[in-house]
Structures are given as structure tokens and as C-alpha cells.
Design a protein around this motif. Structure first.
Motif, PDB file in Angstrom:
ATOM      1  N   SER A 195      -4.861  -2.650   8.668  1.00  0.00           N
ATOM      2  CA  SER A 195      -5.136  -2.270   7.274  1.00  0.00           C
ATOM      3  C   SER A 195      -3.936  -2.603   6.399  1.00  0.00           C
ATOM      4  N   TYR A 196      -2.736  -2.624   6.994  1.00  0.00           N
ATOM      5  CA  TYR A 196      -1.512  -3.025   6.276  1.00  0.00           C
ATOM      6  C   TYR A 196      -1.683  -4.397   5.629  1.00  0.00           C
ATOM      7  N   ASN A 197      -2.352  -5.327   6.318  1.00  0.00           N
ATOM      8  CA  ASN A 197      -2.508  -6.687   5.795  1.00  0.00           C
ATOM      9  C   ASN A 197      -3.221  -6.721   4.449  1.00  0.00           C
ATOM     10  N   PHE A 198      -4.198  -5.827   4.240  1.00  0.00           N
ATOM     11  CA  PHE A 198      -5.060  -5.899   3.068  1.00  0.00           C
ATOM     12  C   PHE A 198      -4.813  -4.780   2.050  1.00  0.00           C
ATOM     13  N   CYS A 199      -4.293  -3.640   2.524  1.00  0.00           N
ATOM     14  CA  CYS A 199      -4.221  -2.453   1.660  1.00  0.00           C
ATOM     15  C   CYS A 199      -2.814  -2.079   1.219  1.00  0.00           C
ATOM     16  N   TRP A 200      -1.791  -2.732   1.746  1.00  0.00           N
ATOM     17  CA  TRP A 200      -0.410  -2.294   1.496  1.00  0.00           C
ATOM     18  C   TRP A 200       0.340  -3.351   0.685  1.00  0.00           C
ATOM     19  N   TRP A 214       5.072  -7.414 -13.376  1.00  0.00           N
ATOM     20  CA  TRP A 214       5.003  -7.716 -11.941  1.00  0.00           C
ATOM     21  C   TRP A 214       3.584  -7.539 -11.427  1.00  0.00           C
ATOM     22  N   LYS A 215       3.133  -8.508 -10.650  1.00  0.00           N
ATOM     23  CA  LYS A 215       1.842  -8.406  -9.974  1.00  0.00           C
ATOM     24  C   LYS A 215       2.092  -8.061  -8.513  1.00  0.00           C
ATOM     25  N   LYS A 216       1.570  -6.905  -8.078  1.00  0.00           N
ATOM     26  CA  LYS A 216       1.733  -6.506  -6.681  1.00  0.00           C
ATOM     27  C   LYS A 216       0.835  -7.344  -5.786  1.00  0.00           C
ATOM     28  N   ARG A 217       1.329  -7.630  -4.560  1.00  0.00           N
ATOM     29  CA  ARG A 217       0.545  -8.431  -3.617  1.00  0.00           C
ATOM     30  C   ARG A 217       0.661  -7.849  -2.205  1.00  0.00           C
ATOM     31  N   THR A 218      -0.450  -7.889  -1.495  1.00  0.00           N
ATOM     32  CA  THR A 218      -0.461  -7.547  -0.077  1.00  0.00           C
ATOM     33  C   THR A 218      -0.177  -8.811   0.736  1.00  0.00           C
ATOM     34  N   ILE A 229      -5.842  -6.108  -4.084  1.00  0.00           N
ATOM     35  CA  ILE A 229      -5.444  -5.071  -3.133  1.00  0.00           C
ATOM     36  C   ILE A 229      -6.682  -4.265  -2.758  1.00  0.00           C
ATOM     37  N   TRP A 230      -6.974  -4.193  -1.479  1.00  0.00           N
ATOM     38  CA  TRP A 230      -8.154  -3.469  -1.027  1.00  0.00           C
ATOM     39  C   TRP A 230      -7.867  -1.974  -0.929  1.00  0.00           C
ATOM     40  N   SER A 231      -8.883  -1.154  -1.243  1.00  0.00           N
ATOM     41  CA  SER A 231      -8.803   0.271  -0.934  1.00  0.00           C
ATOM     42  C   SER A 231      -9.089   0.458   0.557  1.00  0.00           C
ATOM     43  N   SER A 237     -15.248  -0.467   5.325  1.00  0.00           N
ATOM     44  CA  SER A 237     -16.682  -0.761   5.194  1.00  0.00           C
ATOM     45  C   SER A 237     -16.979  -2.248   5.108  1.00  0.00           C
ATOM     46  N   TYR A 238     -15.913  -3.109   5.202  1.00  0.00           N
ATOM     47  CA  TYR A 238     -16.146  -4.553   5.104  1.00  0.00           C
ATOM     48  C   TYR A 238     -16.946  -5.042   6.302  1.00  0.00           C
TER      49      TYR A 238
END
Length: 238
Positions: A195-200, A214-218, A229-231, A237-238
Motif C-alpha cells: 500500500s506504501y507504493n500507492f498511498c504514501w 509542491w505536488k506530492k507524489r507516491t 495518491i490513492w486512498s 477495493s481495486y
């Protein structure tokens, strides 16, 4: 993925290895064998379990599968000996020799290097870097093209170890929240790690946007696998 760093991270289930009986296979030390894309901070593979040659082989095989078998990659690790055997087993190809025999040969464009640290009094006092597979010229080319590394290192996977320990309370050092069940420990390892890959959003991956903010990126966004950034709910649920 062009630069892969390998490492093992210790934790334990129910009780530490020194206190386990011989038949208690699902208690004691549980190691995360981890492979990280250093440039995108993307977690490529994590294999939890005992610290064995077979586990090292699994993580290297998963790296090869998830990079589509490409060999133009710089791989680095600590001096843990099974990685050399695992990389050779995964990537060496059989070639015909002039005498008619066959011999396994490593691809010329794959580089594998190790970092050996000597500690004294809790501080690193010496670092030895060794090129195991590949040539110096290709290694220098890989370092030149890297957006994050200018020398052989395992800094990024070691930093990820700290992030994972902060996110997963079962792995915090000197804690009473350690796992009591082997299967549940591994399940939470996979859940938190991937989940770190997509949500952090990783602070060092942020970029300037059109307005100067600044644009945050995972890691998944940096690797081009996602546009946002995914919840946690979206990821589950993907």
C-alpha cells in the motif's frame, strides 16, 4: 526500473529466535527480504520469512519477473552471500563453448555490487564497495544515468526500512506490539509494504507544479503507474 537495492529487515513473531524450541517453526525471527527501485522509491518485492538462501532467490526472481527479464540494471546489496548465488541463478544464460560444451555466463550489461560496512561503537568506521558482476565501465555508465546515486550504495532501501517500521507497529524495535501469529505477521507485512507504493506520498519525490507550489507524489506516481495518491479504501477495493 534501472536501479534495484536489496536488503533484509529483522523482526520476530511471538518470541525471539534464541528462546524458540527446535520444533517451533512459526515463531522467532522473521526477515523481510526487500527489493526497492532506488530512483522511484517503488517497492518491487518483499518476501517475509526465515533468513535463507531460498528467500533471497524468491526476491531476486520476483525482481526479474517484474522488470520483464531486462538485464540493463544496477543491483546493489549488503554483503549477504546468498544474493550473489541467487542473481547468478536467475540471470545467467547457457552459452555454447568452442569445445561443444555449455557454460552459464552472466549478461554483460548487468551489474551487481555490494556494500560492506564495518561498525565500531555503533558508528560506521569503514565502507568497502565491491563490484561482483559486470564491468567498471558499465557500472560508471549506470551511475552516470542515475537520478539519485553517484556511488554504489544501499541508502534508499535502508531508508525504506525505517519508513516500514514507522508504518507497521509490529516491527518497531523494543515494542510490546510485536506479532503473536506468523501468518498474520506476514499478511500485515504485505499490506503495509505494497500500500506504501500507492498511498504514501514520499517527501523527496515531490515536484514543483505550474503555480510554484509542491505536488506530492507516491512511488507509483513517480514510476508512472498512477496519476494520483490513492486512498486506502481505493487501494483495497481495486
Amino acid at each position: 526500473t534501472r536501479e534495484v537495492q536489496l536488503d533484509e529487515k529483522w523482526s520476530f513473531v511471538y518470541k525471539k529466535e534464541a528462546h524458540c524450541e527446535q520444533d517451533e517453526k512459526t515463531y522467532g525471527d522473521n526477515w523481510d527480504h526487500t527489493a526497492l527501485d532506488a530512483e522511484n522509491r517503488l517497492l518491487l518485492s518483499i518476501v517475509p520469512g526465515k533468513r535463507t538462501r531460498e528467500q533471497c532467490q524468491k526476491v531476486v526472481d520476483e525482481v526479474k519477473k517484474r522488470t520483464d527479464g531486462r538485464t540493463d540494471i544496477l543491483i546493489t546489496s549488503d554483503e549477504h552471500a546468498p544474493y550473489e548465488t541467487a542473481i547468478e541463478q536467475a540471470y545467467a544464460v547457457e552459452t555454447q563453448q568452442p569445445d561443444g560444451s555449455t557454460q552459464k555466463v552472466m549478461p554483460k550489461d548487468l551489474c551487481y555490487a555490494t556494500v560492506c560496512k564495518t561498525r565500531k561503537g555503533g558508528r560506521v568506521v569503514d565502507i568497502v564497495k565491491t563490484l561482483v558482476f559486470g564491468t567498471l565501465s558499465i557500472l560508471l555508465m549506470f551511475l552516470f544515468r542515475s537520478t539519485v546515486s553517484n556511488t554504489i550504495n544501499t541508502s534508499f532501501v535502508e531508508r525504506h526500512n525505517g519508513t516500514d517500521r514507522n508504518q507497521n507497529a509490529r516491527k518497531t524495535r523494543k515494542t510490546l506490539r510485536f506479532s503473536k501469529d506468523w501468518v498474520m505477521h506476514n499478511a500485515v507485512t504485505y499490506f503495509v509494504a505494497y500500500s506504501y507504493n500507492f498511498c504514501w506520498p514520499v517527501r523527496t519525490l515531490r515536484i514543483k507544479n505550474e503555480t510554484g507550489g509542491w505536488k506530492k507524489r507516491t512511488p507509483a506516481m513517480a514510476a508512472g503507474l498512477s496519476g494520483h495518491i490513492w486512498s486506502t479504501h481505493e487501494w483495497i477495493s481495486y
